[in-house]
Design a protein around this motif. Structure first.
Motif, PDB file in Angstrom:
ATOM      1  N   THR A 164       0.851  -1.191   0.000  1.00  0.00           N
ATOM      2  CA  THR A 164       0.000   0.000   0.000  1.00  0.00           C
ATOM      3  C   THR A 164       0.881   1.233   0.000  1.00  0.00           C
ATOM      4  OG1 THR A 164      -0.109   0.082   2.423  1.00  0.00           O
ATOM      5  CG2 THR A 164      -1.850  -1.149   1.284  1.00  0.00           C
ATOM      6  N   SER A 165       0.361   2.339  -0.454  1.00  0.00           N
ATOM      7  CA  SER A 165       1.127   3.588  -0.516  1.00  0.00           C
ATOM      8  C   SER A 165       0.327   4.712   0.118  1.00  0.00           C
ATOM      9  CB  SER A 165       1.467   3.934  -1.971  1.00  0.00           C
ATOM     10  OG  SER A 165       2.329   2.963  -2.528  1.00  0.00           O
ATOM     11  N   ALA A 166       0.733   5.116   1.312  1.00  0.00           N
ATOM     12  CA  ALA A 166      -0.012   6.135   2.049  1.00  0.00           C
ATOM     13  C   ALA A 166      -0.056   7.466   1.319  1.00  0.00           C
ATOM     14  CB  ALA A 166       0.599   6.311   3.437  1.00  0.00           C
ATOM     15  N   TRP A 167       0.955   7.761   0.495  1.00  0.00           N
ATOM     16  CA  TRP A 167       0.963   9.047  -0.199  1.00  0.00           C
ATOM     17  C   TRP A 167      -0.182   9.167  -1.203  1.00  0.00           C
ATOM     18  CZ3 TRP A 167       1.477   8.240  -5.392  1.00  0.00           C
ATOM     19  CH2 TRP A 167       2.144   7.085  -5.810  1.00  0.00           C
ATOM     20  N   GLN A 168      -0.820   8.051  -1.531  1.00  0.00           N
ATOM     21  CA  GLN A 168      -1.987   8.119  -2.411  1.00  0.00           C
ATOM     22  C   GLN A 168      -3.214   8.662  -1.675  1.00  0.00           C
ATOM     23  OE1 GLN A 168      -2.084   3.995  -3.719  1.00  0.00           O
ATOM     24  NE2 GLN A 168      -0.948   4.480  -5.594  1.00  0.00           N
ATOM     25  N   HIS A 169      -3.118   8.714  -0.327  1.00  0.00           N
ATOM     26  CA  HIS A 169      -4.256   9.163   0.488  1.00  0.00           C
ATOM     27  C   HIS A 169      -3.898  10.309   1.428  1.00  0.00           C
ATOM     28  CE1 HIS A 169      -5.757   5.333  -0.925  1.00  0.00           C
ATOM     29  NE2 HIS A 169      -4.773   4.715  -0.321  1.00  0.00           N
ATOM     30  N   ARG A 170      -2.624  10.683   1.516  1.00  0.00           N
ATOM     31  CA  ARG A 170      -2.171  11.739   2.412  1.00  0.00           C
ATOM     32  C   ARG A 170      -1.354  12.751   1.615  1.00  0.00           C
ATOM     33  NH1 ARG A 170      -4.728   8.474   5.013  1.00  0.00           N
ATOM     34  NH2 ARG A 170      -4.237   7.491   7.020  1.00  0.00           N
ATOM     35  N   PRO A 171      -1.385  14.039   1.977  1.00  0.00           N
ATOM     36  CA  PRO A 171      -0.488  14.998   1.320  1.00  0.00           C
ATOM     37  C   PRO A 171       0.966  14.661   1.631  1.00  0.00           C
ATOM     38  CG  PRO A 171      -1.587  16.001   3.207  1.00  0.00           C
ATOM     39  CD  PRO A 171      -2.232  14.673   2.999  1.00  0.00           C
ATOM     40  N   SER A 172       1.827  14.854   0.649  1.00  0.00           N
ATOM     41  CA  SER A 172       3.240  14.517   0.842  1.00  0.00           C
ATOM     42  C   SER A 172       4.134  15.610   0.268  1.00  0.00           C
ATOM     43  CB  SER A 172       3.576  13.173   0.180  1.00  0.00           C
ATOM     44  OG  SER A 172       3.311  13.210  -1.208  1.00  0.00           O
ATOM     45  N   THR A 173       5.282  15.778   0.911  1.00  0.00           N
ATOM     46  CA  THR A 173       6.316  16.704   0.448  1.00  0.00           C
ATOM     47  C   THR A 173       7.582  15.904   0.202  1.00  0.00           C
ATOM     48  OG1 THR A 173       5.397  18.562   1.699  1.00  0.00           O
ATOM     49  CG2 THR A 173       7.706  18.732   1.035  1.00  0.00           C
ATOM     50  N   TYR A 174       8.194  16.095  -0.961  1.00  0.00           N
ATOM     51  CA  TYR A 174       9.432  15.379  -1.295  1.00  0.00           C
ATOM     52  C   TYR A 174      10.562  16.383  -1.454  1.00  0.00           C
ATOM     53  CZ  TYR A 174      12.383  11.643  -3.000  1.00  0.00           C
ATOM     54  OH  TYR A 174      13.387  10.706  -3.097  1.00  0.00           O
ATOM     55  N   VAL A 175      11.689  16.121  -0.773  1.00  0.00           N
ATOM     56  CA  VAL A 175      12.901  16.942  -0.925  1.00  0.00           C
ATOM     57  C   VAL A 175      13.906  16.153  -1.750  1.00  0.00           C
ATOM     58  CG1 VAL A 175      14.818  18.069   0.237  1.00  0.00           C
ATOM     59  CG2 VAL A 175      12.522  18.169   1.242  1.00  0.00           C
ATOM     60  N   VAL A 176      14.174  16.640  -2.953  1.00  0.00           N
ATOM     61  CA  VAL A 176      15.206  16.065  -3.816  1.00  0.00           C
ATOM     62  C   VAL A 176      16.548  16.654  -3.414  1.00  0.00           C
ATOM     63  CG1 VAL A 176      16.075  15.899  -6.187  1.00  0.00           C
ATOM     64  CG2 VAL A 176      13.605  15.790  -5.742  1.00  0.00           C
ATOM     65  N   CYS A 177      17.525  15.785  -3.162  1.00  0.00           N
ATOM     66  CA  CYS A 177      18.877  16.231  -2.824  1.00  0.00           C
ATOM     67  C   CYS A 177      19.725  16.131  -4.092  1.00  0.00           C
ATOM     68  CB  CYS A 177      19.452  15.381  -1.696  1.00  0.00           C
ATOM     69  SG  CYS A 177      18.519  15.566  -0.159  1.00  0.00           S
ATOM     70  N   SER A 178      19.988  17.265  -4.720  1.00  0.00           N
ATOM     71  CA  SER A 178      20.532  17.269  -6.078  1.00  0.00           C
ATOM     72  C   SER A 178      21.994  16.857  -6.164  1.00  0.00           C
ATOM     73  CB  SER A 178      20.362  18.660  -6.706  1.00  0.00           C
ATOM     74  OG  SER A 178      21.117  19.628  -5.997  1.00  0.00           O
ATOM     75  N   GLU A 179      22.707  16.819  -5.018  1.00  0.00           N
ATOM     76  CA  GLU A 179      24.111  16.408  -5.041  1.00  0.00           C
ATOM     77  C   GLU A 179      24.305  15.049  -4.363  1.00  0.00           C
ATOM     78  OE1 GLU A 179      26.822  19.530  -3.964  1.00  0.00           O
ATOM     79  OE2 GLU A 179      25.558  21.063  -4.889  1.00  0.00           O
ATOM     80  N   ASP A 180      23.235  14.283  -4.339  1.00  0.00           N
ATOM     81  CA  ASP A 180      23.234  12.953  -3.723  1.00  0.00           C
ATOM     82  C   ASP A 180      24.001  11.967  -4.608  1.00  0.00           C
ATOM     83  OD1 ASP A 180      22.586  10.526  -2.478  1.00  0.00           O
ATOM     84  OD2 ASP A 180      20.513  11.134  -2.105  1.00  0.00           O
ATOM     85  N   ARG A 181      24.938  11.218  -4.013  1.00  0.00           N
ATOM     86  CA  ARG A 181      25.677  10.188  -4.743  1.00  0.00           C
ATOM     87  C   ARG A 181      25.234   8.782  -4.353  1.00  0.00           C
ATOM     88  NH1 ARG A 181      31.975  12.354  -4.695  1.00  0.00           N
ATOM     89  NH2 ARG A 181      31.546  14.467  -5.509  1.00  0.00           N
ATOM     90  N   CYS A 182      24.255   8.702  -3.472  1.00  0.00           N
ATOM     91  CA  CYS A 182      23.777   7.411  -2.982  1.00  0.00           C
ATOM     92  C   CYS A 182      22.481   7.005  -3.678  1.00  0.00           C
ATOM     93  CB  CYS A 182      23.580   7.485  -1.470  1.00  0.00           C
ATOM     94  SG  CYS A 182      23.114   5.926  -0.707  1.00  0.00           S
ATOM     95  N   VAL A 183      21.497   7.882  -3.651  1.00  0.00           N
ATOM     96  CA  VAL A 183      20.247   7.681  -4.375  1.00  0.00           C
ATOM     97  C   VAL A 183      20.213   8.712  -5.496  1.00  0.00           C
ATOM     98  CG1 VAL A 183      17.723   7.704  -4.242  1.00  0.00           C
ATOM     99  CG2 VAL A 183      19.063   6.826  -2.317  1.00  0.00           C
ATOM    100  N   SER A 184      20.146   8.239  -6.721  1.00  0.00           N
ATOM    101  CA  SER A 184      20.215   9.123  -7.884  1.00  0.00           C
ATOM    102  C   SER A 184      19.228  10.287  -7.784  1.00  0.00           C
ATOM    103  CB  SER A 184      19.915   8.319  -9.145  1.00  0.00           C
ATOM    104  OG  SER A 184      19.596   9.172 -10.218  1.00  0.00           O
ATOM    105  N   PRO A 185      19.694  11.522  -7.978  1.00  0.00           N
ATOM    106  CA  PRO A 185      18.765  12.658  -7.994  1.00  0.00           C
ATOM    107  C   PRO A 185      17.672  12.504  -9.055  1.00  0.00           C
ATOM    108  CG  PRO A 185      20.999  13.455  -7.712  1.00  0.00           C
ATOM    109  CD  PRO A 185      21.111  11.986  -8.013  1.00  0.00           C
ATOM    110  N   ASP A 186      18.001  11.869 -10.187  1.00  0.00           N
ATOM    111  CA  ASP A 186      16.964  11.661 -11.204  1.00  0.00           C
ATOM    112  C   ASP A 186      15.902  10.686 -10.712  1.00  0.00           C
ATOM    113  OD1 ASP A 186      17.973  13.426 -13.071  1.00  0.00           O
ATOM    114  OD2 ASP A 186      19.215  11.919 -14.064  1.00  0.00           O
ATOM    115  N   LEU A 187      16.318   9.653  -9.968  1.00  0.00           N
ATOM    116  CA  LEU A 187      15.338   8.747  -9.372  1.00  0.00           C
ATOM    117  C   LEU A 187      14.495   9.498  -8.345  1.00  0.00           C
ATOM    118  CD1 LEU A 187      14.039   6.025  -8.825  1.00  0.00           C
ATOM    119  CD2 LEU A 187      15.974   5.470  -7.313  1.00  0.00           C
ATOM    120  N   GLN A 188      15.141  10.340  -7.566  1.00  0.00           N
ATOM    121  CA  GLN A 188      14.396  11.131  -6.594  1.00  0.00           C
ATOM    122  C   GLN A 188      13.357  12.011  -7.288  1.00  0.00           C
ATOM    123  OE1 GLN A 188      16.732  13.100  -3.478  1.00  0.00           O
ATOM    124  NE2 GLN A 188      18.445  11.767  -3.995  1.00  0.00           N
ATOM    125  N   ARG A 189      13.745  12.618  -8.401  1.00  0.00           N
ATOM    126  CA  ARG A 189      12.794  13.473  -9.123  1.00  0.00           C
ATOM    127  C   ARG A 189      11.612  12.657  -9.637  1.00  0.00           C
ATOM    128  NH1 ARG A 189      18.029  15.453 -11.213  1.00  0.00           N
ATOM    129  NH2 ARG A 189      18.523  17.334 -10.000  1.00  0.00           N
TER     130      ARG A 189
END
Length: 233
Positions: A164-189
């Motif tokens: 299940t995905s709670a963000w489908q039923h709750r407001p969500s805010t996502y912070v993309v970390c553009s200089e991330d070398r662990c989780v791709s910023p493009d994946l984050q976007r």
């Protein structure tokens, strides 16, 4: 009255990884959860156990792997909003190793930093590579102190899927970390496109350390907003 804040850490870490943020939230009702990191369902249960003690409203925030946890645990009735910090905002059937598969994005160097136990059931992170991947903008002493407290996690966490995905039923805010070398910023976007609101910060994978002031301000804002929403009902 502001909403309570419940904070969920990422792989290899603990509730302590939120210490710099929590210091800046002095006076707020703020609980950082320690995940067992033995199985995704165990981690979700640990968060739900904390949520059961709170009447709500609650803002549920997560870093990195913790996003998978709040995606499932956020269905709890006390939760009013979700915050993802370079975190996995997954759709049903996705895992942290297979998020937004249709995007076909190039992987980061994280795989090179993984170290397996002899029976390959647990995963640690190489301290030298981990310093760059997790704490690229932190001073060496701070990065070393964080790395010294990391612990192995169950390998199964990488492939565990959410149903299940709670963000489908709750407001969500996502912070993309553009200089991330662990989780791709493009994946984050790509994951941020699922959120109600997205922000982009020029920081490394762990804004809890490198941008603690900004994280605290964002969480305080969310707590006030959800507190006002409760009063308006």
């Amino acid at each position: 009255m502001p909403a309570a804040l419940v904070l969920v850490h990422g792989l290899w870490h603990g509730a302590w990884s939120w210490d710099l943020v929590r210091t800046r939230l002095a006076g707020a009702e703020c609980i950082a959860v320690d995940l067992p990191m033995t199985a995704l369902e165990d981690d979700v249960a640990a968060v739900r156990q904390v949520l059961d003690t709170l009447p709500g409203p609650v803002v549920l925030a997560a870093h990195s792997y913790g996003g998978a946890v709040i995606t499932a645990a956020g269905e709890h009735p006390a939760v009013r909003a979700l915050v993802y910090l370079a975190a996995f905002q997954l759709a049903p059937g996705e895992s942290i190793s297979r998020a937004v598969p249709e995007a076909e994005l190039a992987p980061t160097a994280l795989a090179e930093a993984l170290r397996f136990s002899p029976d390959r059931s647990e995963v640690s992170i190489d301290p030298e590579l981990g310093r760059t991947l997790l704490y690229g903008k932190a001073d060496p002493a701070t990065a070393d102190a964080q790395l010294a407290r990391t612990r192995p996690v169950a390998r199964s966490l990488f492939s565990a899927t959410v149903t299940t995905s709670a963000w489908q039923h709750r407001p969500s805010t996502y912070v993309v970390c553009s200089e991330d070398r662990c989780v791709s910023p493009d994946l984050q976007r790509a994951m941020a496109a699922r959120a109600t609101r997205s922000l982009e910060w020029a920081c490394d994978h762990t804004p809890l350390i490198s941008a603690a002031d900004r994280v605290a301000l964002l969480l305080a804002e969310q707590a006030r907003e959800q507190g006002r929403a409760r009063e308006d009902r």
